[in-house]
Scaffold this motif. Structure first.
Motif, PDB file in Angstrom:
ATOM      1  N   PHE A 114       0.826  -1.210   0.000  1.00 21.44           N
ATOM      2  CA  PHE A 114       0.000   0.000   0.000  1.00 21.44           C
ATOM      3  C   PHE A 114       0.863   1.264   0.000  1.00 21.44           C
ATOM      4  CE2 PHE A 114      -1.925  -3.163   2.972  1.00 21.44           C
ATOM      5  CZ  PHE A 114      -2.755  -3.745   2.049  1.00 21.44           C
ATOM      6  N   SER A 115       1.754   1.347  -0.938  1.00 22.63           N
ATOM      7  CA  SER A 115       2.676   2.482  -0.969  1.00 22.63           C
ATOM      8  C   SER A 115       2.641   3.166  -2.323  1.00 22.63           C
ATOM      9  CB  SER A 115       4.106   2.002  -0.698  1.00 22.63           C
ATOM     10  OG  SER A 115       4.217   1.498   0.599  1.00 22.63           O
ATOM     11  N   LEU A 169       4.176  11.060   2.978  1.00 24.20           N
ATOM     12  CA  LEU A 169       4.039   9.712   3.538  1.00 24.20           C
ATOM     13  C   LEU A 169       3.127   9.712   4.760  1.00 24.20           C
ATOM     14  CD1 LEU A 169       7.672   8.319   3.170  1.00 24.20           C
ATOM     15  CD2 LEU A 169       5.620   7.596   1.943  1.00 24.20           C
ATOM     16  N   GLU A 170       3.222  10.764   5.557  1.00 25.80           N
ATOM     17  CA  GLU A 170       2.345  10.834   6.726  1.00 25.80           C
ATOM     18  C   GLU A 170       0.888  10.913   6.303  1.00 25.80           C
ATOM     19  OE1 GLU A 170       3.819  13.973   9.152  1.00 25.80           O
ATOM     20  OE2 GLU A 170       5.576  12.828   9.771  1.00 25.80           O
ATOM     21  N   TRP A 177      -0.254   9.828   3.497  1.00 29.86           N
ATOM     22  CA  TRP A 177      -0.554   8.524   2.894  1.00 29.86           C
ATOM     23  C   TRP A 177      -0.870   7.498   3.989  1.00 29.86           C
ATOM     24  CZ3 TRP A 177      -0.293   7.325  -2.430  1.00 29.86           C
ATOM     25  CH2 TRP A 177      -0.487   5.976  -2.724  1.00 29.86           C
ATOM     26  N   ALA A 178      -0.034   7.511   5.042  1.00 27.30           N
ATOM     27  CA  ALA A 178      -0.184   6.512   6.113  1.00 27.30           C
ATOM     28  C   ALA A 178      -1.534   6.638   6.799  1.00 27.30           C
ATOM     29  CB  ALA A 178       0.949   6.661   7.123  1.00 27.30           C
ATOM     30  N   ARG A 179      -2.060   7.848   6.835  1.00 24.32           N
ATOM     31  CA  ARG A 179      -3.367   8.029   7.485  1.00 24.32           C
ATOM     32  C   ARG A 179      -4.468   7.296   6.738  1.00 24.32           C
ATOM     33  NH1 ARG A 179      -1.700  13.437   8.841  1.00 24.32           N
ATOM     34  NH2 ARG A 179      -2.613  14.303   6.963  1.00 24.32           N
ATOM     35  N   ASP A 180      -4.266   7.133   5.433  1.00 21.92           N
ATOM     36  CA  ASP A 180      -5.324   6.537   4.610  1.00 21.92           C
ATOM     37  C   ASP A 180      -5.200   5.022   4.480  1.00 21.92           C
ATOM     38  OD1 ASP A 180      -6.338   9.028   4.205  1.00 21.92           O
ATOM     39  OD2 ASP A 180      -5.152   9.386   2.392  1.00 21.92           O
ATOM     40  N   VAL A 181      -4.054   4.472   4.845  1.00 17.76           N
ATOM     41  CA  VAL A 181      -3.895   3.033   4.661  1.00 17.76           C
ATOM     42  C   VAL A 181      -3.689   2.353   5.997  1.00 17.76           C
ATOM     43  CG1 VAL A 181      -2.973   3.240   2.347  1.00 17.76           C
ATOM     44  CG2 VAL A 181      -1.425   3.293   4.276  1.00 17.76           C
TER      45      VAL A 181
END
Lengths: 1021, 215
Positions: free
Chosen positions: B87-88, B208-209, B211-215
């Motif tokens: 998931f990146s 990335l932060e 992004w990380a919130r969504d995955v």
């Protein structure tokens, strides 16, 4: 004044140090053991303040210089006072707070800028306050309880106003411009030494906090210990034990918290401590409030402190209502109106429910879980990481040893061949029939002439050398003779070095073994350092029961068993709130009133207990009571408004676990203290945050038991390796019910799901595991027999699909995860070994819900992602099965799962072929000869073999023959790669089953193309 | 002065206890002596050296770039084997261990494409050598920018550089990421782009932060 960045940086660093020294000096003076020490501390602080004033003057920071000079004057005066009572300096700590804010603003501004008019006003007020130092002979608080030694005695608004200054003159903040790029650009420009153009944006002073995080962390760690101690003293005081010593100890702790909190920038936290300290002082004085009335108040103060800690962990001030409540509690406790006390306290407690600050799931790096010793948890973390690195290095060392060992074997093998070839040459030259020198027998002949070396040892190489010397005709030495002798010497030397290498390797292996044992011990010790016993929570729970029970008109005793059960400090801290809530519920909901208990034939005094014990590597904590039990009927028939539950009731779902749903309660009426149904939902959330689970273990008219099960530590975990699409993952063993090397998984399309819709493309394929047999292993998670009740098969999903990894075929191995009564299969390519691994969290910006952390694989030092298979299973069971988001951006990995076996006695060839095939996406395995190849195929079947023909022990032709006789190798394709050209040899190989015949040297492209073709045609099962 | 700044300060809080039990009064004279030296030294700072930045050359897709040396922690000539993260975004290759830290590996070419709005699919070859990378950031938040090749260190005064960022080769890049351009410095007459790695690093972490919130 415009300074270059480097000069400014140094100035700010200097001032920071000086401010810290002043803060520390003033605090040391306040806590000095005697008047001599106190005066000495004030004198030192005076000199430090004076130094700060001079430094600030040099940089034309007028307000800082003036304020520092005022502190110097105040401390100088205080140093002259010989009174034995503590003499606080009003405004000293607040002056340092002001200075820190100014400093932060200058740091942000990138220049020594002047404060505004409000700053000047604030400095004026501070100087005025400081001027009072020395004029007071007694601290106000100690004399009449009205004044206080800090400005924090003011109302919050007054205090803020007092300390507020205007930074507008430093430059207007432009939010639009303050982008990440701009920030970075400033850094870049600054780092190159270019002057700043104009005044950069300045932040609002309140946003700034330059007190080092380390100080806050230390404060919180210390406060954690202090609050535990405070709870013990309160419990002793309320219980009538050690009253005389408890109150002074409580006052001392409160005083310490008060000072420390203010110093590290938590003034409201400090204010709560102020009211608590005043309360304790009042209790100590004549006419104190009776002890039984204090139970609720003191207990409630602990909760208020807890709230302050939670806020501080998030670098916030506590809710203003917390401070107000502390003040109100103090006023109520010291008021003369006995009747008002109880009712008001209950009202305050009830209102407290809505004020509990959620503990941040991301603790911003502050971890105060360091009770029991003065060691910061962050440092323990570092130790643990470094120990982990040592362990990884040990693995790498072992791997290096294995590679050297293999190289040694290769060397031996090469030496053997060299010996053989050399012997042939020597024999050829010494054969009487072919010897051009006409010298007799090859071995045991005449002694070498002249100064030929005399070897007394015997080995193939030395024999060879001896033969060579004997064969040489020293009367007519030719170049060939010399070369022959030299060759023989090389062989002998190689033998010697090979033997030395073997000895060194043996010694190295012993050292690795010893190191491995030592590291294992250190790892164990490091892990144990992180553990804390459950008894650390006991006083707090006891205080809770003691104040809560009278408040709700009940009689309750509290006990704890297994209190020495240890658990990771971080987890213990995470479980504190859930346990508090469960105990609170037990007292408020579970235990009946004395009248009801008597009517039910129970003792008037109810019992609430906590019990802890281990199950495998998990800790189980039970909270029980002997009360009325959960009213199941009420649970399914009453909700505080959740439509979902009403729907469930209509469907006749009666699941006790629903009590953990938000808004669900067993109480027929939500009361002031509990019953809203929010508490248990929050409990489950908190328990899940520490990777635990909660259930109602028992409930009846004789009582209820809640059972929490959580891993003992999140840092070390037993995990099983999972191979998915060529990548190795790990999964915690505790969550796994069983693992299977081979399963029969068939896709299943639910009839309710229409096919070929666009939405379907985002859904995962569901499989069915048909009663898999012979699980490799069952974990000790308590799951029942897998095959006994799975006649309909177990639903399963491909982990590769869930994680967005493309694989060529359906995975055939599986793990089974049990979630309550449900179980679910997760398909993988291969299930690997179980190992004890150390877990590290992903950096915050890489966090993924389905990944619990990373482990470093000892075998190659690479990272394996630790999958949160429990969460994955929960999501799948709940129907959250959409494909990974933003699939186009997801890197696809085309990896061929089953290996290509490369069999060649030449390490050079093996490596070259290995590299070529791996680059092409193949998984490879290596064997040095036919014997090793057969050993490998006994454990795992390759799809293609790249086979040399000439090899020691068992050559390629012999291997093909062995494979021809074994039916299970029928589907394996073979590409011969040899230097033996010749149609006879090729024909022989093909007759034995070779599918391709390649001659060395072979181009990489051709080799890959052939392997790819054979791979596709293999009959792999 | 620098030596002084690095030496133990007499008044610095000493939680480790390395300074023993020497009371503050005894440390004070030494502190005052150091302070005098510092005050005296502050007025004679030599700024000339700081104006000559050092940059490291590197190549991406045949184009030459530079990055300020002081923005990097290390140049990694052999990036270890990395582990992809599900998931990146495409430009996030994965992460790898470096000593006691975890390093986030970012494909700089794909990142620049992405910043330009040209997000595209890409297959990262797990078996191939990763190549070389520039290590940026702080422990706990380390990012390695993968590049094709790392070259030599160049020292050039700022005056030789154009800061307009108008070169057609770099128009596609957000100007905030382009620090300087060396016109004609390349052997083929093209420019060399000096990237602001710090800016890229900050933005990568922010992206990335989010992004990380969504995955």
């Amino acid at each position: 004044m415009s300074e270059s960045p480097s000069v400014l940086e140094r100035f700010l660093d200097e001032v920071t140090l000086l401010i810290s020294a002043i803060d520390q000096g003033v605090t040391d003076a306040e806590y000095a053991g005697d008047v001599v020490e106190r005066r000495a501390r004030y004198a030192e602080t005076c000199r430090v303040s004076d130094a700060l004033a001079r430094l600030a003057e040099a940089f034309e920071a007028a307000d800082i210089a003036a304020l520092a000079q005022a502190v110097a004057t105040a401390t100088s005066r205080a140093a002259e006072v010989s009174d034995t009572s503590p003499i606080p300096i009003i405004g000293a700590h607040d002056a340092t707070i002001y200075l820190r804010r100014r400093l932060a603003d200058m740091r942000r501004a990138g220049a020594v800028a002047q404060g505004g008019q409000q700053a000047a006003d604030a400095v004026g007020r501070l100087i005025e306050a400081l001027s009072l130092a020395g004029s007071l002979s007694q601290p106000a608080a100690a004399s009449d309880g009205e004044g206080y030694d800090q400005l924090s005695d003011l109302d919050p608004e007054e205090r803020d106003l007092f300390l507020t200054f205007d930074s507008v003159e430093l430059g207007a903040r432009n939010a639009d411009q303050d982008t990440a790029a701009l920030r970075a650009a400033r850094v870049a420009i600054g780092s190159e030494g270019e002057p700043t153009s104009g005044a950069p944006p300045s932040a609002v002073a309140d946003d700034i906090d330059i007190i080092p995080l380390e100080m806050k962390r230390l404060f919180l760690a210390e406060t954690e210990t202090d609050l535990q101690e405070l709870s013990q003293h309160i419990a002793a005081f309320v219980g009538g034990r050690g009253t005389q010593s408890s109150l002074p100890a409580m006052a001392g702790i409160a005083h310490k918290i008060k000072g420390s909190a203010a110093t590290v920038g938590f003034p409201d936290f400090s204010r709560v401590a102020v009211f608590f300290e005043r309360l304790v002082l009042a209790l100590q004085s004549e006419g104190a409030v009776p002890r039984d009335r204090m139970s609720a108040t003191l207990g409630r103060f602990i909760e208020l402190f807890d709230a302050c800690v939670v806020a501080a962990e998030n670098l916030n001030s506590p809710d203003p209502a917390i401070v107000s409540e502390a003040q109100r509690l103090f006023e109520l406790a010291t008021s003369k109106d006995d009747g008002a006390m109880s009712a008001d306290a209950v009202a305050l407690m009830a209102s407290a429910r809505s004020r509990r600050s959620p503990r941040s799931s991301v603790a911003l790096g502050i971890d105060p879980a360091a009770s029991g010793m003065k060691v910061d948890a962050g440092r323990l973390e570092d130790l643990w990481i470094h120990v982990g690195a040592l362990a990884i290095n040990r693995g790498a060392l072992a791997n290096a040893h294995a590679r050297v060992t293999q190289a040694s074997h290769e060397l031996e093998s090469a030496l053997e061949r060299l010996q053989h070839k050399s012997a042939l040459i020597v024999d050829g030259t010494t054969d009487p029939g072919r010897n051009r020198w006409g010298i007799g027998g090859s071995r045991g002949g005449a002694a070498p002439p002249g100064d030929a070396p005399r070897y007394t040892d015997s080995s193939p190489g030395i024999d060879l050398l001896r033969d060579a010397w004997q064969a040489a005709d020293f009367e007519q030495v030719t170049d060939r003779d010399s070369a022959l002798v030299a060759l023989s010497e090389v062989v002998a030397d190689l033998e010697t070095h090979g033997a030395a290498l073997s000895t060194a390797l043996m010694k190295m292996a012993q050292l690795i073994e010893t190191q491995e044992a030592s590291i294992a011990h250190i790892q164990q010790d490091a892990t144990r350092l992180r553990l804390a016993p459950l008894k650390d929570l006991a006083p707090r729970l006891e205080v809770l029961v003691n104040w809560l029970a009278p408040a709700v008109g009940k009689q309750v005793t509290f006990s704890i068993a297994g209190e020495m059960t240890e658990i990771d400090r971080r987890l213990l801290r995470g479980l504190t709130e859930p346990l508090n809530q469960l105990v609170r519920n037990a007292v408020v909901h579970g235990i009946e009133s004395p009248e009801d208990r008597t009517a039910a034939g129970k003792p008037m005094t109810g019992s609430v207990w906590v019990r802890a014990y281990y199950v495998a590597s998990d800790v189980v904590i039970e909270v029980g009571d002997d009360g009325r039990g959960v009213d199941e009927q009420a649970l399914t028939g009453f909700s505080t408004g959740g439509e979902a539950l009403e729907s469930a009731v209509r469907e006749n779902v009666r699941d006790l676990h629903r009590i953990f749903d938000h808004g669900v309660t067993s109480m027929r009426r939500a009361g002031a203290l509990a019953g809203s149904g929010i508490g248990l939902s929050e409990v489950e959330t908190r328990v899940r945050e520490v990777k635990g689970e909660i259930e109602i273990a028992e409930t009846s008219a004789q009582g209820t038991v809640f059972r929490i099960r959580a891993p003992m530590t999140l840092t070390a975990v037993q995990s099983v390796a999972l191979e998915i699409g060529g990548q190795t993952f790990a999964a915690p063993l505790g969550a796994i019910m069983a693992t299977f090397d081979h399963v029969d998984a068939q896709p299943r399309m639910p009839p309710s799901r229409p096919a070929e819709t666009s939405e379907d493309a985002r859904l995962l394929t569901e499989y069915v595991l048909n009663s898999p047999e012979s699980p490799l292993r069952n974990s000790d998670t308590g799951g029942d027999d897998l095959a006994s009740n799975d006649q309909e098969g177990i639903p399963a999903y491909s982990l590769a699909e869930r994680l967005g990894i493309s694989v060529p075929e359906t995975p055939t191995a599986a793990i089974v995860v049990a979630r309550g009564k449900n179980r679910i299969g997760l398909l993988v390519d291969r299930v690997g070994p179980i190992s004890e691994t150390m877990v590290r969290p992903l950096p915050p910006f890489l966090r993924r819900r389905l990944i619990r952390g990373v482990t470093i694989r000892a075998e190659d030092g690479a990272i394996a992602l630790l999958l949160d298979v429990a969460t994955i299973a929960d999501q799948l069971l709940a129907g959250i099965v959409s494909a990974p988001p933003l699939a186009p951006a997801q890197p696809q990995r085309k990896v061929h799962a089953a290996p290509v076996l490369i069999v060649d006695d030449s390490i050079t060839i093996r490596r070259a072929v290995d590299q070529a095939l791996r680059q092409a996406g193949f998984t490879t395995a290596l064997a040095r000869d036919g014997i090793e190849a057969l050993e490998f195929m006994g454990a795992e079947l390759p799809r293609v073999i790249v086979l040399d023909l000439e090899m020691p022990r068992l050559g390629g032709i012999e291997l093909l023959r062995a494979m021809r006789d074994e039916p299970r190798y029928t589907g394996v394709r073979v590409a011969v790669l040899t230097s033996e050209a010749g149609s006879t040899r090729e024909q022989q190989a093909r007759e034995l089953g070779a599918d391709a015949y390649l001659l060395k040297p072979c181009s990489q492209d051709k080799l890959v193309a052939v392997v790819r073709r054979l791979y596709a045609n293999s009959e792999y099962s | 002065m620098d030596q002084f700044m690095q030496s133990a300060d007499p008044l610095r809080p000493d939680p480790t206890g390395e300074m023993g039990d020497i009371p503050v009064p005894q440390r004070l004279p030494e502190f005052e002596r150091q302070l005098q030296e510092r005050l005296a030294g502050l007025g004679h700072e030599d700024h000339t050296m700081a104006r000559i930045p050092e940059r490291l050359r590197f190549w991406i897709d045949g184009a030459q770039y530079m990055g300020a040396l002081n923005a990097m922690r290390e140049a990694l000539l052999n990036v270890p084997r990395f582990t992809p993260l599900p998931f990146s975004p495409t430009w996030l290759m994965g992460l790898f261990p470096l000593r006691t830290d975890l390093v986030t590996l970012v494909d700089l070419r794909l990142l620049l494409d992405s910043l330009e709005g040209q997000e595209r699919e890409y297959e990262h070859d797990l078996a191939a050598d990763v190549g070389q990378a520039l290590l940026v950031g702080e422990p706990g938040r380390l990012v390695a920018f993968r590049v094709d090749r790392i070259g030599e260190i160049s020292t050039a005064p700022n005056e030789e550089m154009d800061t307009s960022a108008s070169d057609s080769d770099v128009k596609r890049l957000a100007s905030s990421y382009v620090e300087r351009i060396y016109h004609g410095a390349n052997s083929d007459g093209g420019g060399i782009i000096a990237l602001n790695l710090t800016s890229l690093y900050v933005d990568v972490l922010e992206k990335l932060e989010v992004w990380a919130r969504d995955v």
